[in-house]
Structures are given as C-alpha cells and as structure tokens.
Design a protein around this motif. Structure first.
Motif, PDB file in Angstrom:
ATOM      1  N   ASN A 177       0.958  -1.220  -0.082  1.00 25.01           N
ATOM      2  CA  ASN A 177       0.155  -0.075  -0.033  1.00 25.01           C
ATOM      3  C   ASN A 177       0.799   1.211  -0.015  1.00 25.01           C
ATOM      4  O   ASN A 177       0.597   2.321   0.807  1.00 25.01           O
ATOM      5  CB  ASN A 177      -0.981  -0.019   1.315  1.00 25.01           C
ATOM      6  N   GLY A 219      -4.282   3.821   1.075  1.00 26.10           N
ATOM      7  CA  GLY A 219      -5.157   2.730   1.266  1.00 26.10           C
ATOM      8  C   GLY A 219      -4.831   1.662   0.739  1.00 26.10           C
ATOM      9  O   GLY A 219      -3.748   1.309  -0.047  1.00 26.10           O
ATOM     10  N   ARG A 220      -5.887   0.513   0.601  1.00 27.09           N
ATOM     11  CA  ARG A 220      -5.652  -0.798   0.374  1.00 27.09           C
ATOM     12  C   ARG A 220      -5.482  -0.877  -1.220  1.00 27.09           C
ATOM     13  O   ARG A 220      -6.024  -0.283  -2.169  1.00 27.09           O
ATOM     14  CB  ARG A 220      -6.862  -1.557   0.665  1.00 27.09           C
ATOM     15  N   GLU A 239      -9.941   0.234  -2.980  1.00 26.43           N
ATOM     16  CA  GLU A 239     -10.843   0.896  -2.347  1.00 26.43           C
ATOM     17  C   GLU A 239     -11.623   1.929  -3.240  1.00 26.43           C
ATOM     18  O   GLU A 239     -12.116   1.553  -4.410  1.00 26.43           O
ATOM     19  CB  GLU A 239     -10.181   1.936  -1.062  1.00 26.43           C
ATOM     20  N   ASN A 240     -12.371   2.971  -2.970  1.00 31.87           N
ATOM     21  CA  ASN A 240     -13.126   3.794  -3.916  1.00 31.87           C
ATOM     22  C   ASN A 240     -12.750   5.405  -4.111  1.00 31.87           C
ATOM     23  O   ASN A 240     -13.371   6.172  -4.090  1.00 31.87           O
ATOM     24  CB  ASN A 240     -14.478   3.893  -3.275  1.00 31.87           C
ATOM     25  N   THR A 267     -13.576  10.965  -4.367  1.00 28.62           N
ATOM     26  CA  THR A 267     -14.176   9.594  -4.212  1.00 28.62           C
ATOM     27  C   THR A 267     -14.755   9.310  -5.720  1.00 28.62           C
ATOM     28  O   THR A 267     -15.133   9.939  -6.438  1.00 28.62           O
ATOM     29  CB  THR A 267     -15.515   9.674  -3.287  1.00 28.62           C
ATOM     30  N   ALA A 287     -16.090   2.007  -6.687  1.00 25.80           N
ATOM     31  CA  ALA A 287     -14.921   1.138  -6.302  1.00 25.80           C
ATOM     32  C   ALA A 287     -14.006   0.581  -7.345  1.00 25.80           C
ATOM     33  O   ALA A 287     -14.457   0.428  -8.634  1.00 25.80           O
ATOM     34  CB  ALA A 287     -15.587  -0.176  -5.517  1.00 25.80           C
TER      35      ALA A 287
END
Length: 492
Positions: A109, A128-129, A150-151, A168, A171
C-alpha cells in the motif's frame, strides 16, 4: 546571474531538432508542442518488477541493464510481521521535470518516490488498500494515486508527497492519466464499467464514459489532447473516447485476450496507439486517425507495460512472463533489442534526461536472484506438437530461493468456466491430478493464474535439485468439484 552551461550532447540534440521537422514533436504524456528528446545515455527506462520487488534501470542508448533498485525482498522473507520493505512492486509514473519516479507497491500500500539522478528512495507515502498506479499532474503540483482496493484517488502534494485530499469514485479506480493541458484527469475503473472525467482544478467528477467491461487496467491520452485510449483486460478490447466534452465514445477495437497496456507514439508516419496483448504475446499498432491496425509485433511472453522514447523513435515493452525489456523501432515496427531485467515487469516508464550528469550508477545493485526464472509452455492436449509460437499458455517460475512463484498466462479455454492448474504423474495428464490453483476464465477464455511452492524442482527435467520423480503441469476443467479430462499439458 550564474551563466548557464550547456553540454555538447544537449546542444547537438537541440541543433538536430532545429534542422528537423517539428510537426512530429511531443510524446505521451506531454503535449505535442513539447520538443522531442533524442535517445541518449542520459535517458533511463524503468520497470516495476512484481515478484523480485525491484525497479530495473536500463540505459536505452545501448540497451544495457545498469542494475536494479531493490525496494523489497522475495518470498517468503516478506511474509514476516516485522518486514519493512515493499511487496508487489507494480505501478509507475514520473514527474514533469523528470527528476522523480513514483513507484506503487500494491501489496504494501505504498508509493516510493525515487530520485532519478541518484536512484535513492527519498520518500515513501502509504495510502489505502491495493493502490495501482500513480502519476503527477502536468504542472507537477499533485500526484494522483488510484487506490484500487477502495473507492478513491489519493491526491498527494507534488513536493512533500503527503496526502492532501481524496477524490471519491466508484469502487476500484484502476489508473489515471491527464490531458496534456492539465485540465482533466481521466480515471478508468477495474471494478465498475465506467471511466470518470475529473476537473483537476477542483477535483470534481464532471462526466462519465461507459466501459464495455468493469476491468480497465490502463489508460493513455494523445499528445494533441484529442483522444483517450483505455484497455479492457477481461474482454480483450481497447476503447477510444473524445478527450474533450462531451467525451463521446469514438471506437471499440477487439484487440485480443489479456489486453494489458496502451501508449501513444508520434513519428514521421503519424500518430499511433501501441497495445500489449498478453494472451497473444504481441503488440498491436493502430493509427489514431482512422483506427486501422498497421502492425502486429511478436515480442515474447506476456507483454504488459510499455512506454515510448522521448523522440518517439522507439517504444519499450516489459515482458511479464519473460523477465525482459523489449525495444521496438517505431518506424519499422521491428524488435531491435531485448534486455534481461527483474521478475514479472508490470508498468514501464521511459524518462528522457533522467540523469543530466554523471553515469547514474549510484545505489544500483546487480540483478542477482531476480534474474533466475524457468519458462514452460502448455499446449492443447490434442496438439502436443503445436509450434512454440502458438502455445496457448506460458508459465514462468520466478525463483525466490527455495520457492518459486508460478505465474501462468492462460488462454485458449472456454470463457467464464472453472478450471484447475495442477500436477500429473504422466505427460498426457492421465491419472490423478494434484491441484495447485483453481481459477475462473474471463469472458475471453483467459486468465492469469498464480501459485507458490517448490514447483520447479518437480516439473523441470534439468533442475539440479530434482529428486528424479518428475511431474507435469496440466490444466483441466472443474467438474462437480473435481478435475475433468485434461485440456492442456506441459510441452516436452
């Protein structure tokens, strides 16, 4: 004011540009107004290598591997809870001033920022992931990182490399690239069938383009600011849309199984999109004006990332199952060199004038264990004498010491069906099969399949550690939870 000192080779390059036609200037991701940069020893080709956790550094002037930047250790050393290196080195971008590369490691990550002149990691940012790709905005003020697990897109400061905000998205954002004028960011998705167009100024999504499938791994914008090309790995297609409002879809091309990356080249013949087709071991070349396919270039096992030189005279391709970097002359569309590099290269970047002074050898290490890979072919169980160039499945066994990471680029199967990659005691696959990995094919009847273990020792007849009890790789359909009749067998 301190006088500016020009290198002789730089002056020669400027003179050459002044004497040549400038209509073909500008290579992705820059604008077509930018001058071309002739290939020189100051340029570098970087490859992000997923299983050796390295970044290879190649001098394109003589197509010579200079060494690797080691970001992490091979397996199983990186399984420790105290491990601090990077895992699954994968994505890559570079800054507009060509002084920094941003390297994404999807397993840890992270984004590692590396100084191109010294090969030193100057900062690591954790996001993030499962981030996938990172790229600087054309003005260099921001770095956008698609956080595919993630998104959102993480937006980092282009100087401090710290996260400032998030955009944002649905996903699974797969990759982002920018219009040459820096007005738009184009974010394709790996989990949802849409590409989002984002206003760079305020980070707002202003439009969406429908993808034919949910799995887009790669996207590129043309230097003239007119088109955006993106690939669809699961269905084997490449799509093109208008880079400006209303962002209408222009063309859909059936490119082939495991369509990986796309990039843009300008030369005296025009402007072209180069597309890596992993399942066919080819690069396909299309005109951007009428979308006509003008070349098919065999390159080796599982081509993945690719990037043009600063003058568009070459394009470099990473061979994921070949542990090599292939150089293509774009005027002839012929392979002119192949350079051994690290394990399973993913993203590739060509950075012109990355090392303005000196030899750029600081902090590089030898290839070492990362250069050890065994290669196997699987052919149809009904066509064992199939020519090597037509093998439906290539297998690489990436050496990790006592273990190997197996990666199979599987093609030629029924779409959307369950299969097992396993071991048989017999060359024809008869008898019991010991499963190594279960997998589902995509809509193109292909898949990338991974396993880990002491596999080379039992499937390679020439392996010095073999105990003599050889076994054979096979693929069979899953029927009621058990392997059915074998459909692909290891070529002898």
């Amino acid at each position: 004011m301190k006088p500016r000192i020009f290198r002789l080779d730089t002056l020669a390059g400027v003179l050459a540009l002044a004497l040549s036609t400038v209509a073909f200037a500008g290579q992705a991701p820059g604008a077509d107004s930018a001058p071309d940069v002739p290939v020189s020893h100051h340029d570098r080709v970087y490859a992000a290598e997923q299983f050796s956790n390295t970044v290879s550094v190649t001098d394109p002037a003589d197509n010579r591997l200079l060494g690797v930047i080691r970001l992490g250790d091979p397996s199983p050393g990186n399984f420790s809870p105290l491990y601090r290196g990077q895992v699954l080195v994968h994505g890559m971008g570079f800054s507009p001033d060509h002084k920094t590369i941003a390297v994404v490691s999807i397993g840890s990550n992270s984004v590692s920022f590396i100084d191109t002149a010294t090969n030193v990691v100057k900062h690591v940012t954790y996001v993030g992931r499962s981030p996938h790709e990172a790229f600087f905005t054309p003005d260099g003020k921001e770095v956008w990182v698609t956080v595919r697990g993630e998104n959102y897109v993480a937006v980092l400061d282009g100087t401090t490399f710290e996260e400032e905000t998030r955009i944002t998205t649905p996903a699974g954002p797969g990759m982002q690239i920018f219009s040459p004028d820096g007005k738009y960011g184009y974010v394709c998705s790996s989990f949802n069938p849409e590409t989002d167009i984002v206003s760079v100024a305020d980070h707002q999504i202003i439009a969406k383009v429908k993808q034919d499938s949910p799995f887009c791994p790669n996207i590129a914008a043309t230097p003239d600011g007119k088109q955006v090309w993106f690939t669809l790995k699961d269905v084997g297609r490449t799509q093109v849309f208008d880079a400006k409002p209303p962002f209408r879809l222009l063309k859909t091309l059936d490119t082939g199984p495991i369509t990986n990356h796309v990039n843009i080249v300008r030369n005296a013949n025009g402007m072209f999109a180069y597309v890596t087709v992993g399942g066919l071991n080819e690069v396909k070349v299309f005109r951007t004006d009428n979308y006509a396919q003008v070349a098919t270039i065999p390159v080796g096992n599982l081509p993945h990332g690719l990037w043009p030189s600063g003058d568009g005279s070459r394009i470099y391709v990473g061979l994921e199952n070949g542990d090599a970097l292939t150089a293509i002359d774009t005027m002839t569309n012929k392979v002119i060199a192949q350079v051994p590099i690290g394990q399973a290269p993913q993203a590739i970047t060509y950075v012109p004038d990355a090392v303005p002074d000196g030899d750029g050898m600081q902090n590089l290490q030898p290839l070492g264990l990362a250069g050890n890979t065994a290669h196997i072919r699987l052919v149809s169980a009904n066509a064992k004498a199939q020519p090597s160039g037509n093998s439906p499945t290539s297998v690489a066994l990436f050496d990790q010491g006592l273990l190997q990471v197996l990666q199979a680029s599987v093609t030629g199967l029924d779409p959307k069906q369950p299969y097992v990659l396993g071991l048989s005691d017999h060359p024809d696959g008869s008898g019991a099969i010991e499963g190594l990995a279960n997998f589902m094919t995509n809509p193109a009847g292909s898949a990338i399949v991974n396993a880990i273990g002491q596999i080379r020792q039992v499937v390679s007849v020439n392996d010095p550690h073999s105990d003599g009890a050889r076994r054979y790789l096979v693929i069979a359909p899953q029927m009621a939870g058990k392997p059915g009749p074998v459909v692909q067998v290891q070529a002898l």
